[in-house]
Scaffold this motif. Structure first.
Motif, PDB file in Angstrom:
ATOM      1  N   SER A 166       6.265  13.877 -11.451  1.00  0.00           N
ATOM      2  CA  SER A 166       6.709  13.788 -12.845  1.00  0.00           C
ATOM      3  C   SER A 166       5.757  14.532 -13.771  1.00  0.00           C
ATOM      4  CB  SER A 166       6.801  12.324 -13.284  1.00  0.00           C
ATOM      5  OG  SER A 166       7.777  11.651 -12.516  1.00  0.00           O
ATOM      6  N   SER A 167       4.473  14.422 -13.500  1.00  0.00           N
ATOM      7  CA  SER A 167       3.470  15.128 -14.297  1.00  0.00           C
ATOM      8  C   SER A 167       3.714  16.638 -14.242  1.00  0.00           C
ATOM      9  CB  SER A 167       2.076  14.788 -13.776  1.00  0.00           C
ATOM     10  OG  SER A 167       1.108  15.457 -14.525  1.00  0.00           O
ATOM     11  N   LYS A 168       3.985  17.151 -13.052  1.00  0.00           N
ATOM     12  CA  LYS A 168       4.258  18.591 -12.891  1.00  0.00           C
ATOM     13  C   LYS A 168       5.537  18.991 -13.626  1.00  0.00           C
ATOM     14  CE  LYS A 168       1.919  18.828  -8.442  1.00  0.00           C
ATOM     15  NZ  LYS A 168       2.078  18.938  -6.989  1.00  0.00           N
ATOM     16  N   THR A 169       6.512  18.106 -13.595  1.00  0.00           N
ATOM     17  CA  THR A 169       7.778  18.357 -14.290  1.00  0.00           C
ATOM     18  C   THR A 169       7.561  18.392 -15.796  1.00  0.00           C
ATOM     19  OG1 THR A 169       8.920  17.218 -12.472  1.00  0.00           O
ATOM     20  CG2 THR A 169      10.185  17.583 -14.487  1.00  0.00           C
ATOM     21  N   ASP A 228       0.915  15.670 -23.151  1.00  0.00           N
ATOM     22  CA  ASP A 228       0.276  14.356 -23.283  1.00  0.00           C
ATOM     23  C   ASP A 228       0.803  13.355 -22.251  1.00  0.00           C
ATOM     24  OD1 ASP A 228      -1.080  15.527 -25.338  1.00  0.00           O
ATOM     25  OD2 ASP A 228      -0.072  14.440 -26.938  1.00  0.00           O
ATOM     26  N   ASP A 229       2.104  13.346 -22.072  1.00  0.00           N
ATOM     27  CA  ASP A 229       2.676  12.439 -21.064  1.00  0.00           C
ATOM     28  C   ASP A 229       2.318  12.884 -19.649  1.00  0.00           C
ATOM     29  OD1 ASP A 229       3.716  10.858 -23.060  1.00  0.00           O
ATOM     30  OD2 ASP A 229       5.740  11.684 -22.938  1.00  0.00           O
ATOM     31  N   ALA A 230       2.191  14.185 -19.459  1.00  0.00           N
ATOM     32  CA  ALA A 230       1.771  14.705 -18.151  1.00  0.00           C
ATOM     33  C   ALA A 230       0.367  14.200 -17.815  1.00  0.00           C
ATOM     34  CB  ALA A 230       1.816  16.233 -18.133  1.00  0.00           C
ATOM     35  N   THR A 261      -0.632  11.902 -14.628  1.00  0.00           N
ATOM     36  CA  THR A 261      -1.644  12.400 -13.678  1.00  0.00           C
ATOM     37  C   THR A 261      -2.655  11.294 -13.397  1.00  0.00           C
ATOM     38  OG1 THR A 261      -1.368  14.671 -14.470  1.00  0.00           O
ATOM     39  CG2 THR A 261      -3.385  14.182 -13.269  1.00  0.00           C
ATOM     40  N   TYR A 262      -3.103  10.637 -14.452  1.00  0.00           N
ATOM     41  CA  TYR A 262      -4.027   9.504 -14.278  1.00  0.00           C
ATOM     42  C   TYR A 262      -3.374   8.405 -13.442  1.00  0.00           C
ATOM     43  CZ  TYR A 262      -6.157   5.009 -15.070  1.00  0.00           C
ATOM     44  OH  TYR A 262      -6.673   3.751 -14.860  1.00  0.00           O
ATOM     45  N   TYR A 263      -2.135   8.037 -13.787  1.00  0.00           N
ATOM     46  CA  TYR A 263      -1.468   6.959 -13.048  1.00  0.00           C
ATOM     47  C   TYR A 263      -1.292   7.307 -11.573  1.00  0.00           C
ATOM     48  CZ  TYR A 263      -0.859   3.683 -16.796  1.00  0.00           C
ATOM     49  OH  TYR A 263      -1.114   2.765 -17.778  1.00  0.00           O
ATOM     50  N   SER A 264      -1.088   8.559 -11.288  1.00  0.00           N
ATOM     51  CA  SER A 264      -0.995   8.986  -9.895  1.00  0.00           C
ATOM     52  C   SER A 264      -2.279   8.620  -9.141  1.00  0.00           C
ATOM     53  CB  SER A 264      -0.746  10.492  -9.833  1.00  0.00           C
ATOM     54  OG  SER A 264      -0.889  10.939  -8.517  1.00  0.00           O
ATOM     55  N   MET A 265      -3.410   8.897  -9.759  1.00  0.00           N
ATOM     56  CA  MET A 265      -4.706   8.568  -9.152  1.00  0.00           C
ATOM     57  C   MET A 265      -4.898   7.055  -9.068  1.00  0.00           C
ATOM     58  SD  MET A 265      -6.834  11.433 -11.316  1.00  0.00           S
ATOM     59  CE  MET A 265      -8.409  11.486 -10.465  1.00  0.00           C
ATOM     60  N   TYR A 266      -4.562   6.375 -10.148  1.00  0.00           N
ATOM     61  CA  TYR A 266      -4.717   4.923 -10.210  1.00  0.00           C
ATOM     62  C   TYR A 266      -3.895   4.234  -9.112  1.00  0.00           C
ATOM     63  CZ  TYR A 266      -4.696   0.204 -12.188  1.00  0.00           C
ATOM     64  OH  TYR A 266      -4.812  -1.152 -12.369  1.00  0.00           O
ATOM     65  N   SER A 316       0.836  -1.199   0.000  1.00  0.00           N
ATOM     66  CA  SER A 316       0.000   0.000   0.000  1.00  0.00           C
ATOM     67  C   SER A 316       0.878   1.258   0.000  1.00  0.00           C
ATOM     68  CB  SER A 316      -0.937  -0.014   1.211  1.00  0.00           C
ATOM     69  OG  SER A 316      -1.759   1.128   1.207  1.00  0.00           O
ATOM     70  N   GLN A 317       1.841   1.315   0.889  1.00  0.00           N
ATOM     71  CA  GLN A 317       2.758   2.465   0.965  1.00  0.00           C
ATOM     72  C   GLN A 317       3.571   2.617  -0.312  1.00  0.00           C
ATOM     73  OE1 GLN A 317       1.320   4.350   3.658  1.00  0.00           O
ATOM     74  NE2 GLN A 317       3.318   5.155   3.137  1.00  0.00           N
ATOM     75  N   SER A 318       3.996   1.490  -0.879  1.00  0.00           N
ATOM     76  CA  SER A 318       4.770   1.526  -2.124  1.00  0.00           C
ATOM     77  C   SER A 318       3.957   2.149  -3.257  1.00  0.00           C
ATOM     78  CB  SER A 318       5.217   0.120  -2.529  1.00  0.00           C
ATOM     79  OG  SER A 318       6.050  -0.418  -1.523  1.00  0.00           O
ATOM     80  N   TYR A 319       2.671   1.807  -3.323  1.00  0.00           N
ATOM     81  CA  TYR A 319       1.809   2.410  -4.351  1.00  0.00           C
ATOM     82  C   TYR A 319       1.580   3.897  -4.090  1.00  0.00           C
ATOM     83  CZ  TYR A 319       0.759  -1.659  -7.201  1.00  0.00           C
ATOM     84  OH  TYR A 319       0.851  -2.721  -8.078  1.00  0.00           O
ATOM     85  N   LEU A 320       1.493   4.280  -2.828  1.00  0.00           N
ATOM     86  CA  LEU A 320       1.340   5.711  -2.526  1.00  0.00           C
ATOM     87  C   LEU A 320       2.593   6.477  -2.953  1.00  0.00           C
ATOM     88  CD1 LEU A 320      -0.508   5.817   0.911  1.00  0.00           C
ATOM     89  CD2 LEU A 320      -1.425   6.325  -1.364  1.00  0.00           C
ATOM     90  N   GLU A 321       3.758   5.869  -2.780  1.00  0.00           N
ATOM     91  CA  GLU A 321       5.005   6.501  -3.244  1.00  0.00           C
ATOM     92  C   GLU A 321       5.007   6.623  -4.773  1.00  0.00           C
ATOM     93  OE1 GLU A 321       8.395   4.410  -1.539  1.00  0.00           O
ATOM     94  OE2 GLU A 321       7.485   4.634   0.457  1.00  0.00           O
ATOM     95  N   LYS A 322       4.568   5.560  -5.458  1.00  0.00           N
ATOM     96  CA  LYS A 322       4.472   5.615  -6.929  1.00  0.00           C
ATOM     97  C   LYS A 322       3.500   6.717  -7.354  1.00  0.00           C
ATOM     98  CE  LYS A 322       4.364   1.773  -9.537  1.00  0.00           C
ATOM     99  NZ  LYS A 322       5.607   1.592 -10.289  1.00  0.00           N
ATOM    100  N   SER A 323       2.425   6.845  -6.616  1.00  0.00           N
ATOM    101  CA  SER A 323       1.433   7.876  -6.890  1.00  0.00           C
ATOM    102  C   SER A 323       2.060   9.270  -6.788  1.00  0.00           C
ATOM    103  CB  SER A 323       0.267   7.745  -5.906  1.00  0.00           C
ATOM    104  OG  SER A 323      -0.606   8.839  -6.026  1.00  0.00           O
ATOM    105  N   GLU A 324       2.790   9.493  -5.708  1.00  0.00           N
ATOM    106  CA  GLU A 324       3.469  10.791  -5.497  1.00  0.00           C
ATOM    107  C   GLU A 324       4.483  11.073  -6.597  1.00  0.00           C
ATOM    108  OE1 GLU A 324       5.370  11.952  -1.708  1.00  0.00           O
ATOM    109  OE2 GLU A 324       3.735  10.830  -0.762  1.00  0.00           O
ATOM    110  N   LYS A 325       5.289  10.067  -6.925  1.00  0.00           N
ATOM    111  CA  LYS A 325       6.304  10.239  -7.974  1.00  0.00           C
ATOM    112  C   LYS A 325       5.662  10.554  -9.324  1.00  0.00           C
ATOM    113  CE  LYS A 325       9.946   7.397  -5.979  1.00  0.00           C
ATOM    114  NZ  LYS A 325      10.494   6.036  -5.927  1.00  0.00           N
ATOM    115  N   SER A 326       4.561   9.878  -9.623  1.00  0.00           N
ATOM    116  CA  SER A 326       3.867  10.118 -10.892  1.00  0.00           C
ATOM    117  C   SER A 326       3.349  11.551 -10.972  1.00  0.00           C
ATOM    118  CB  SER A 326       2.700   9.142 -11.064  1.00  0.00           C
ATOM    119  OG  SER A 326       3.187   7.834 -11.194  1.00  0.00           O
ATOM    120  N   LEU A 327       2.800  12.041  -9.869  1.00  0.00           N
ATOM    121  CA  LEU A 327       2.279  13.407  -9.868  1.00  0.00           C
ATOM    122  C   LEU A 327       3.414  14.423  -9.973  1.00  0.00           C
ATOM    123  CD1 LEU A 327      -0.545  14.545  -9.922  1.00  0.00           C
ATOM    124  CD2 LEU A 327      -0.372  14.965  -7.480  1.00  0.00           C
TER     125      LEU A 327
END
Length: 160
Positions: free
Chosen positions: A42-45, A53-55, A59-64, A29-40
């Motif tokens: 990266s989206s901002k970057t 388009d990649d952003a 953004t979707y993957y962060s939510m997923y 669960s924590q590992s997925y929350l970290e992936k979520s944070e990293k994805s968001l």
């Protein structure tokens, strides 16, 4: 109706082992929350360098990933995007409209060249994702053992 169609879809995924009951895992669960944070992040970057388009996709993957974190906290493993979004609605009575919209955006932007994202769309998507993720994190942190048992019972009742 629509709910029956969605639930029979999840039942099929359950039969095919694409969705299964597993050991609840704080670590996963924590590992997925970290992936979520990293994805968001990266989206901002990507937004800054105008790779819209990649952003949108990240953004979707962060939510997923935050939804996968919630499911793992309860001991549910899902390997299907739509199945995951249905479970969010059915098991947690959570409005999944925002993530379904984000999923559609991701598909449009990743697979069809005629759909172009704008800076404004990406910014709005990121704001929606931040709010969405914080709601999911709040649910994760407030989940009690008994609630988790009830969620698993509800899952078994509907899908197995």
């Amino acid at each position: 109706g629509l709910i029956d169609i969605m639930n029979s879809f999840v039942k099929k995924l359950f039969k095919k082992n694409k969705i299964k009951i597993t050991e609840p895992s704080e670590y996963v669960s924590q590992s997925y929350l970290e992936k979520s944070e990293k994805s968001l992040f990266s989206s901002k970057t990507l937004l800054k360098i105008e790779n819209f388009d990649d952003a949108v996709a990240l953004t979707y993957y962060s939510m997923y990933y935050s939804v996968l974190a919630l499911l793992y906290k309860c001991g549910i493993k899902s390997e299907n995007h739509m199945g995951t979004l249905i479970l969010l609605k059915e098991l947690f009575d959570f409005d999944n409209h925002d993530i379904i919209s984000a999923k559609k955006e991701r598909v449009d932007k990743q697979y069809y060249v005629e759909f172009k994202s704008t800076s404004k769309e990406v910014e709005e998507g990121i704001e929606i994702a931040e709010e969405f993720n914080s709601k999911i994190i709040k649910i994760i942190h407030n989940l009690k053992e008994l609630e988790i048992e009830n969620i698993i019972d509800k899952f078994r009742t509907i899908y197995s």
